[in-house]
Design a protein around this motif. Sequence first.
Motif, PDB file in Angstrom:
ATOM      1  N   UNK A 168      -8.153   5.928   5.918  1.00  0.00           N
ATOM      2  CA  UNK A 168      -7.610   4.908   4.739  1.00  0.00           C
ATOM      3  C   UNK A 168      -8.259   3.733   4.605  1.00  0.00           C
ATOM      4  N   UNK A 169      -8.261   3.147   3.449  1.00  0.00           N
ATOM      5  CA  UNK A 169      -9.021   2.099   2.821  1.00  0.00           C
ATOM      6  C   UNK A 169      -8.231   0.882   3.714  1.00  0.00           C
ATOM      7  N   UNK A 170      -7.066   0.584   3.893  1.00  0.00           N
ATOM      8  CA  UNK A 170      -6.347  -0.107   4.657  1.00  0.00           C
ATOM      9  C   UNK A 170      -5.232   0.512   5.639  1.00  0.00           C
ATOM     10  N   UNK A 171      -5.364   0.497   6.815  1.00  0.00           N
ATOM     11  CA  UNK A 171      -4.643   1.437   7.839  1.00  0.00           C
ATOM     12  C   UNK A 171      -3.048   0.737   7.675  1.00  0.00           C
ATOM     13  N   UNK A 172      -2.194   1.790   7.646  1.00  0.00           N
ATOM     14  CA  UNK A 172      -0.803   1.297   7.654  1.00  0.00           C
ATOM     15  C   UNK A 172      -0.431   0.775   9.058  1.00  0.00           C
ATOM     16  N   UNK A 226      -5.490   4.949  -0.169  1.00  0.00           N
ATOM     17  CA  UNK A 226      -5.639   3.769  -0.643  1.00  0.00           C
ATOM     18  C   UNK A 226      -4.146   3.260  -0.700  1.00  0.00           C
ATOM     19  N   UNK A 227      -3.098   3.785   0.188  1.00  0.00           N
ATOM     20  CA  UNK A 227      -1.872   3.250  -0.007  1.00  0.00           C
ATOM     21  C   UNK A 227      -1.591   1.937   0.070  1.00  0.00           C
ATOM     22  N   UNK A 228      -2.525   1.114   0.676  1.00  0.00           N
ATOM     23  CA  UNK A 228      -2.148  -0.435   1.009  1.00  0.00           C
ATOM     24  C   UNK A 228      -3.241  -1.332   0.291  1.00  0.00           C
ATOM     25  N   UNK A 229      -4.100  -0.568  -0.589  1.00  0.00           N
ATOM     26  CA  UNK A 229      -5.564  -1.256  -1.153  1.00  0.00           C
ATOM     27  C   UNK A 229      -4.917  -1.917  -2.432  1.00  0.00           C
ATOM     28  N   UNK A 236      -9.645  -5.788  -3.438  1.00  0.00           N
ATOM     29  CA  UNK A 236     -10.315  -5.454  -4.781  1.00  0.00           C
ATOM     30  C   UNK A 236     -10.747  -3.811  -4.846  1.00  0.00           C
ATOM     31  N   UNK A 237     -10.533  -2.872  -5.467  1.00  0.00           N
ATOM     32  CA  UNK A 237     -10.799  -1.686  -5.645  1.00  0.00           C
ATOM     33  C   UNK A 237     -11.623  -1.444  -6.833  1.00  0.00           C
ATOM     34  N   UNK A 238     -12.732  -0.839  -6.593  1.00  0.00           N
ATOM     35  CA  UNK A 238     -13.513  -0.424  -7.682  1.00  0.00           C
ATOM     36  C   UNK A 238     -13.860   1.193  -7.366  1.00  0.00           C
ATOM     37  N   UNK A 254      -9.362   9.604  -4.165  1.00  0.00           N
ATOM     38  CA  UNK A 254      -8.636   8.289  -3.800  1.00  0.00           C
ATOM     39  C   UNK A 254      -7.106   8.418  -4.235  1.00  0.00           C
ATOM     40  N   UNK A 255      -6.306   8.238  -3.382  1.00  0.00           N
ATOM     41  CA  UNK A 255      -4.874   7.980  -3.696  1.00  0.00           C
ATOM     42  C   UNK A 255      -4.405   6.662  -3.356  1.00  0.00           C
ATOM     43  N   UNK A 256      -3.498   5.913  -4.159  1.00  0.00           N
ATOM     44  CA  UNK A 256      -3.019   4.821  -4.083  1.00  0.00           C
ATOM     45  C   UNK A 256      -1.695   4.592  -4.368  1.00  0.00           C
ATOM     46  N   UNK A 257      -1.133   3.392  -4.020  1.00  0.00           N
ATOM     47  CA  UNK A 257       0.049   3.281  -4.515  1.00  0.00           C
ATOM     48  C   UNK A 257       0.207   1.829  -5.192  1.00  0.00           C
TER      49      UNK A 257
END
Length: 352
Positions: free
Chosen positions: A139-143, A169-172, A177-179, A188-191
């Motif tokens: 995780x980019x940021x852990x849930x 990357x659900x919480x990023x 900043x996401x680059x 990469x997966x995000x919300x």
Amino acid sequence: MRPGFLLDPEVAYFNHGSYGACAAEVFAEYQRLQREVEADPTDFFARRFDDALWEARSALAGFVGANADDLVFAPNATSALNAVLRSLRIRPEEEIVTTKHEYGAILRTLGFIRANVVLVEPEEVVASIGIRTRAVLVSHITSPTALVLPVAEICDAARRTGVLSIVDGAHAPGQVEVDLDALGADIYAGNCHKWLGAPKGAGFLWARPEHQEWIEPFVISWGYHEDADFGERHGWQGTRDPSAYLSVPAAIAAHASFDLAGMRELADAAEQRLGQLGLRPLRGVRAPFMRALTIRVDDSSGLAGRLYVEHRVEIPVYVWEDVTLLRVSIGPYTDESDLERLVSAVRDTLAA
């Protein structure tokens, strides 16, 4: 609670990290788009859908530092990662290295594909990459623990050893900043519905061009054909409401008005004030707007229920790795009076 959101003003809301919350102006755009679709569904889907989706993809790609051709919308990060993990066709002799801090639904997905999972602490990931490692998933940021992981370092190590790197990357997006072009991940997966503030049902999947061909869409539909590119294969998911995806540009515009520095200061204050009641942060780099604190209670769900019923404070309390955690999320609507209410509620409930 600051105005501009649709949340119940009677509730002090500290669970932005679970489901997000949509600003009133973004929700209005979401409903406008729904009405536009319903006014002439044939005109919208047959003539305007592709261009509208591309515009939204392009706006999101610009926000996360990516090429729009490499990014597709998904209902949420869990759906996107399901598409990736179920496409891996992992063999019995292969392993996936991940951390004990990952989101429970993704750990269940790893179980569903019968992967050999190596669960380690974040600082052990690089050293755990071996000859059997097929992929690293972090995780980019852990849930559960609200920590920022060193994803660039982990992705670099994976690339040097020829191992696939997958980032949840659900919480990023919207919190850090996401680059994506610079991060070094393969996938990469995000919300968008959490910290970016888009409507529920807006997430994305990004993949480097060399990995796009083998990732199968979670829905096989009219975009799936021999010459289809990444966007086509994943773009049309059958007839469904695309308004959440198309609202993402409005969410990006609204996010630019949020007081991010103030949100971080309030998160720091929450950690400090709850620390005076005996709650302690976990070791690691804390997320800017979300903090997971240890709390000594026998009944985690009972505590969460009492905080809500007796004090109208909405906050998750749960057990992770035999430790009870209370996770504080600071949204753009949270103010000092909300924090005072939270601290008083926790103090009174623990005393009782």
